[in-house]
Design a protein around this motif. Structure first.
Motif, PDB file in Angstrom:
ATOM      1  N   TYR A  87      39.377  36.437  43.115  1.00 37.21           N
ATOM      2  CA  TYR A  87      38.319  35.908  44.494  1.00 37.21           C
ATOM      3  C   TYR A  87      38.109  34.107  45.363  1.00 37.21           C
ATOM      4  O   TYR A  87      38.171  33.846  44.736  1.00 37.21           O
ATOM      5  CB  TYR A  87      36.852  36.462  44.200  1.00 37.21           C
ATOM      6  CG  TYR A  87      36.671  37.836  43.419  1.00 37.21           C
ATOM      7  CD1 TYR A  87      36.074  39.027  43.813  1.00 37.21           C
ATOM      8  CD2 TYR A  87      36.609  37.909  41.995  1.00 37.21           C
ATOM      9  CE1 TYR A  87      36.444  40.631  43.870  1.00 37.21           C
ATOM     10  CE2 TYR A  87      36.842  39.401  41.284  1.00 37.21           C
ATOM     11  CZ  TYR A  87      36.246  40.701  42.474  1.00 37.21           C
ATOM     12  OH  TYR A  87      36.195  41.601  41.820  1.00 37.21           O
ATOM     13  N   GLU A 109      39.476  39.849  48.709  1.00 40.39           N
ATOM     14  CA  GLU A 109      39.508  40.342  47.074  1.00 40.39           C
ATOM     15  C   GLU A 109      41.022  40.693  47.031  1.00 40.39           C
ATOM     16  O   GLU A 109      41.152  41.027  47.588  1.00 40.39           O
ATOM     17  CB  GLU A 109      38.921  41.923  46.638  1.00 40.39           C
ATOM     18  CG  GLU A 109      36.712  41.186  46.679  1.00 40.39           C
ATOM     19  CD  GLU A 109      36.300  42.480  46.495  1.00 40.39           C
ATOM     20  OE1 GLU A 109      36.996  43.594  46.922  1.00 40.39           O
ATOM     21  OE2 GLU A 109      34.914  41.670  46.641  1.00 40.39           O
ATOM     22  N   HIS A 124      35.340  41.331  50.691  1.00 49.22           N
ATOM     23  CA  HIS A 124      34.047  42.066  50.402  1.00 49.22           C
ATOM     24  C   HIS A 124      32.609  42.723  50.962  1.00 49.22           C
ATOM     25  O   HIS A 124      32.546  43.966  50.553  1.00 49.22           O
ATOM     26  CB  HIS A 124      33.098  41.117  49.872  1.00 49.22           C
ATOM     27  CG  HIS A 124      31.498  41.549  48.958  1.00 49.22           C
ATOM     28  ND1 HIS A 124      31.966  43.004  47.622  1.00 49.22           N
ATOM     29  CD2 HIS A 124      31.164  41.997  48.764  1.00 49.22           C
ATOM     30  CE1 HIS A 124      31.054  42.885  46.730  1.00 49.22           C
ATOM     31  NE2 HIS A 124      30.184  42.185  48.171  1.00 49.22           N
TER      32      HIS A 124
END
Length: 133
Positions: A87, A109, A124
């Motif tokens: 992340y 991600e 995300h």
């Protein structure tokens, strides 16, 4: 005697050239991205359009290329069968005060398969980037 030195030299040259950043990713400002850890300074949010230009180039690349370009991930998750998700936050959020939990702030991600290759690069929250020229 000469053969003892040639093989290690050739091996070292092969390793050095195989670990370099691909030319298609060299125009990305990696240092600014890496300096804005957890996106708390707001620099990454200004770089999202630049990131979008290289995002598809990351598919199929090895993990070390990702770490060379984007640096150490802000957070990571280990999945079954040795898969991982890295992340990288792209906007400030709760992660700036509590770095132990995932924030709802938008983030990139990156899914890395068991072979160490990047299989997915997504956001995300959906991101509407301007189309690269």
């Amino acid at each position: 005697m000469l053969k003892r030195f040639i093989l290690p030299l050739v091996l070292a040259l092969v390793l050095l050239t195989s670990c370099s950043t691909p030319d298609s990713l060299k125009n990305f400002d990696s240092e600014t991205w890496k300096d804005d850890s957890f996106a708390c300074a707001g620099k990454r949010s200004e770089m999202v359009d630049d990131f979008e230009k290289i995002r598809k180039e990351l598919y199929g690349k090895k993990e070390y290329v990702l770490r060379t370009v984007l640096g150490r991930p802000d957070s990571e998750e280990l999945l079954e069968r040795n898969q991982r998700i890295y992340y990288y936050y792209i906007e400030p959020g709760k992660q700036c005060t509590d770095r132990t939990a995932l924030s709802e702030a938008n983030r990139v991600e990156v899914r890395i398969g068991a072979t160490g290759k990047i299989s997915e690069v997504a956001y995300h929250h959906p991101y509407n980037a301007t189309k690269p020229e």
